[in-house]
Scaffold this motif. Structure first.
Motif, PDB file in Angstrom:
ATOM      1  N   CYS A  73     -50.984  53.122 118.783  1.00  8.82           N
ATOM      2  CA  CYS A  73     -49.703  52.864 118.123  1.00  8.82           C
ATOM      3  C   CYS A  73     -49.395  53.993 117.148  1.00  8.82           C
ATOM      4  O   CYS A  73     -50.271  54.437 116.411  1.00  8.82           O
ATOM      5  N   HIS A 108     -47.025  53.646 114.777  1.00  9.58           N
ATOM      6  CA  HIS A 108     -46.528  53.097 113.516  1.00  9.58           C
ATOM      7  C   HIS A 108     -47.694  52.920 112.540  1.00  9.58           C
ATOM      8  O   HIS A 108     -48.858  52.985 112.932  1.00  9.58           O
ATOM      9  N   ARG A 109     -47.328  52.707 111.309  1.00 10.04           N
ATOM     10  CA  ARG A 109     -48.369  52.555 110.286  1.00 10.04           C
ATOM     11  C   ARG A 109     -48.020  51.378 109.375  1.00 10.04           C
ATOM     12  O   ARG A 109     -47.918  51.522 108.152  1.00 10.04           O
ATOM     13  N   CYS A 110     -47.840  50.209 109.979  1.00 13.95           N
ATOM     14  CA  CYS A 110     -47.553  49.011 109.194  1.00 13.95           C
ATOM     15  C   CYS A 110     -48.712  48.822 108.213  1.00 13.95           C
ATOM     16  O   CYS A 110     -49.880  48.956 108.600  1.00 13.95           O
ATOM     17  N   PHE A 161     -50.209  46.475 106.823  1.00 15.75           N
ATOM     18  CA  PHE A 161     -51.174  45.378 106.926  1.00 15.75           C
ATOM     19  C   PHE A 161     -52.096  45.545 108.127  1.00 15.75           C
ATOM     20  O   PHE A 161     -53.013  44.764 108.318  1.00 15.75           O
ATOM     21  N   CYS A 162     -51.838  46.554 108.956  1.00 18.57           N
ATOM     22  CA  CYS A 162     -52.424  46.554 110.301  1.00 18.57           C
ATOM     23  C   CYS A 162     -53.559  47.558 110.437  1.00 18.57           C
ATOM     24  O   CYS A 162     -53.452  48.704 110.031  1.00 18.57           O
ATOM     25  N   ILE A 190     -54.870  48.272 113.506  1.00 16.78           N
ATOM     26  CA  ILE A 190     -54.976  48.732 114.903  1.00 16.78           C
ATOM     27  C   ILE A 190     -54.917  50.256 115.063  1.00 16.78           C
ATOM     28  O   ILE A 190     -55.783  50.829 115.733  1.00 16.78           O
ATOM     29  N   PRO A 191     -53.940  50.960 114.454  1.00 14.92           N
ATOM     30  CA  PRO A 191     -53.926  52.413 114.684  1.00 14.92           C
ATOM     31  C   PRO A 191     -55.208  53.093 114.218  1.00 14.92           C
ATOM     32  O   PRO A 191     -55.591  54.125 114.763  1.00 14.92           O
ATOM     33  N   GLN A 246     -49.028  48.090 122.432  1.00 14.36           N
ATOM     34  CA  GLN A 246     -48.798  47.715 121.027  1.00 14.36           C
ATOM     35  C   GLN A 246     -47.306  47.769 120.737  1.00 14.36           C
ATOM     36  O   GLN A 246     -46.793  46.968 119.963  1.00 14.36           O
ATOM     37  N   TYR A 301     -40.591  46.897 119.556  1.00  8.06           N
ATOM     38  CA  TYR A 301     -40.465  47.265 118.138  1.00  8.06           C
ATOM     39  C   TYR A 301     -38.964  47.249 117.828  1.00  8.06           C
ATOM     40  O   TYR A 301     -38.168  47.801 118.599  1.00  8.06           O
ATOM     41  N   ARG A 339     -41.999  48.759 107.477  1.00  3.66           N
ATOM     42  CA  ARG A 339     -41.331  48.402 108.725  1.00  3.66           C
ATOM     43  C   ARG A 339     -39.819  48.545 108.553  1.00  3.66           C
ATOM     44  O   ARG A 339     -39.319  48.507 107.432  1.00  3.66           O
TER      45      ARG A 339
HETATM   46  S1  SF4 Z   1     -48.376  45.883 113.554  1.00  5.20           S
HETATM   47 FE1  SF4 Z   1     -47.952  46.636 115.606  1.00  5.20          FE
HETATM   48  S2  SF4 Z   1     -46.417  48.245 115.291  1.00  5.20           S
HETATM   49 FE2  SF4 Z   1     -47.389  47.905 113.304  1.00  5.20          FE
HETATM   50  S3  SF4 Z   1     -49.093  49.388 113.213  1.00  5.20           S
HETATM   51 FE3  SF4 Z   1     -49.933  47.463 114.006  1.00  5.20          FE
HETATM   52  S4  SF4 Z   1     -49.857  47.690 116.229  1.00  5.20           S
HETATM   53 FE4  SF4 Z   1     -48.468  49.248 115.351  1.00  5.20          FE
END
Ligand code: SF4
Length: 473
Positions: A170, A172-174, A176-177, A179-180, A214, A251, A290
């Motif tokens: 992904c 993006h750099r939300c 709270f997340c 995943i990246p 994602q 998104y 976001r």
């Molecule tokens: S919430 Fe979704 S869009 Fe935002 S960084 Fe995580 S995987 Fe990426």
């Protein structure tokens, strides 16, 4: 008894009982399921047994590292496999290994190998490696995404419905997340590769594809320097045998007019929009990093609905994000009331180490988070019921997933597998076939009806076993 056969019962502790049989334990989401199927396919092609029916010499734990709760579940599964391994081998793979690396080897010691994500194509080497060394190996370099050959994926689900992963990571750099940080930046599979996977799935009886990423709207930018989802959809729409194409997840600011037009016009692309919005108040969204705000989200929803009047829209929200005031939460409730979405899921904010939100001030107490979650879900429950009631009297196409005890259970275009509800109808039909169901009763999660052309039963009998197996909304 001959000495020879007797000696067979005395195992050399260095040699597992069945080193050619591998058990794969999958935790987490559909993306992990696909990875596990690729791992199984690679191993099967190399001559390993992967059906889990015989005593396994090797256990692969494909972990999830998204949230603290998933982390604890994965660590428990690793420890259990290590406690039971005897003279076998344990390989820890996937997101948690990638996220924690050596720290995981310290927290859950005793596995023979810790490998991160994106390594599916080299699992033959990984499994043979654990028999060649007495030292645990740790390979959690940044993900390289070595996909397995298209034809090797060993499907485990219903043949007529499959997930198809179109990209990894992904951009993006939300805040709270996590995943990246462990799945890396967005990496698309080439269009030809995705189409050839779809063709292979169709050749093995698949009729419904659920595209996963994602952020599916980001598809192709890294490869083609333009957002290429509409182009991908046009190519997939031409694959013979694939009748339903569903996308997970959009998104918000990339659900462009071109994507909407492709969805509205291509026959096999379903009018189903899964668009995690996470929040709607501009201040909360800014802290989440976001885009947009509730007003723009409402305008987008109206645009989608005017292009596809029956569209099913699902979203998820996070409640109790740091600094979320009662007024900010109130704007979320207002949005839920006004947007009248088909399905809404919610999470209470989970404070994940390593994310910017972890260190933000004004963390919301758990009790407040829980109470806000309950208020939001209560409001949505009545909206979901009304949305389902609106289908009473209409006839929908249903892909049959199960048939037993005189009931058919399937899904309409509105129902993604394992996420949404069911459509139940009295009668019988072949699993994997499409039937038409006239809806007579819309409930909060599910629709009930009768097969079109068949007289409606006088009374709806709840198909208990099927209802018990229903996926939560
Ligand atoms: S919430 Fe979704 S869009 Fe935002 S960084 Fe995580 S995987 Fe990426």
């Amino acid at each position: 008894m001959s000495l020879g056969s007797f000696s067979l019962k005395l195992h050399n502790p260095l040699v597992p009982q069945n080193p050619t049989n591998v058990r794969i334990v999958t935790l987490g989401c559909a993306k992990n399921e696909v990875d596990s199927e690729e791992i199984a396919g690679v191993l099967r092609s190399a001559g390993y047994g992967v059906d889990g029916s015989a005593e396994a010499g090797v256990t692969v734990i494909n972990t999830c590292g998204f949230l603290e709760s998933a982390k604890q579940e994965s660590i428990a599964a690793i420890k259990k496999a290590i406690a039971e391994k005897g003279n076998g081998r344990v390989i820890v793979a996937g997101c948690l290994a990638q996220r924690m690396g050596e720290e995981l080897a310290r927290l859950a010691p005793g596995a023979d190998s810790y490998v991160g994500v994106g390594q599916m194509g080299r699992f033959n080497d990984i499994v043979s490696g654990v028999f060649g060394s007495t030292q645990p190996s740790i390979d959690v370099k940044p993900p390289h995404h070595r996909w397995a050959d298209v034809t090797t994926r060993a499907r485990t689900g219903r043949p007529w419905s499959a997930y198809l992963k179109v990209s990894e990571g992904c951009d993006h750099r939300c805040t709270f997340c996590t995943i990246p940080s462990f799945r890396g930046d967005h990496v698309s599979k080439p269009i030809e590769r995705v189409v050839s996977e779809a063709r292979h799935l169709a050749a093995t009886g698949c009729r419904e594809i659920n595209m996963i990423a994602q952020d599916v709207t980001q598809y192709g930018f890294d490869l083609y320097k333009e957002f290429s989802l509409p182009r991908l959809l046009r190519s997939l729409d031409e694959v013979d045998g694939i009748e339903w194409i569903r996308m997970l997840y959009f998104y918000p600011n990339r659900l462009t007019d071109e994507v909407i037009e492709a969805m509205a016009t291509l026959p096999s692309v379903l009018p189903y929009v899964d668009i995690p919005l996470q929040h709607v108040h501009p201040d909360t969204l800014r802290r989440m990093k976001r885009p947009w705000d509730g007003a723009r989200y409402l305008a987008l929803i109206e645009k989608v609905r005017s292009a596809m009047p029956d569209v099913a829209i699902r979203t998820t929200f996070i409640v109790g994000f740091p600094g979320e005031t009662e007024a900010e939460f109130g704007s979320l409730l207002d949005f839920v009331r006004d947007a009248r979405l088909d399905r809404v899921g919610a999470f209470t904010f989970s404070r994940e180490p390593g994310t910017p939100a972890f260190d933000m001030p004004d963390q919301v107490p758990s009790k407040v988070k829980r109470e806000r979650y309950d208020r939001l879900m209560r409001m949505q429950a009545s909206i979901s019921l009304l949305k389902n009631k609106a289908w009473e009297g209409r006839t929908v196409s249903v892909l049959v997933d199960e048939c037993k005890d005189g009931w058919v259970a399937g899904r309409s275009f509105r129902d993604a597998p394992e996420i949404d509800g069911w459509v139940y109808a009295q009668g019988s039909a072949v699993p994997g076939s499409f039937v038409e169901v006239t809806v007579t009763d819309g409930q909060q999660h599910d629709l009930y009806g009768h097969l079109a052309g068949v007289e409606a039963p006088k009374k709806r009998l709840v198909p208990l076993q099927m209802a018990a197996a229903r996926a939560p909304q």
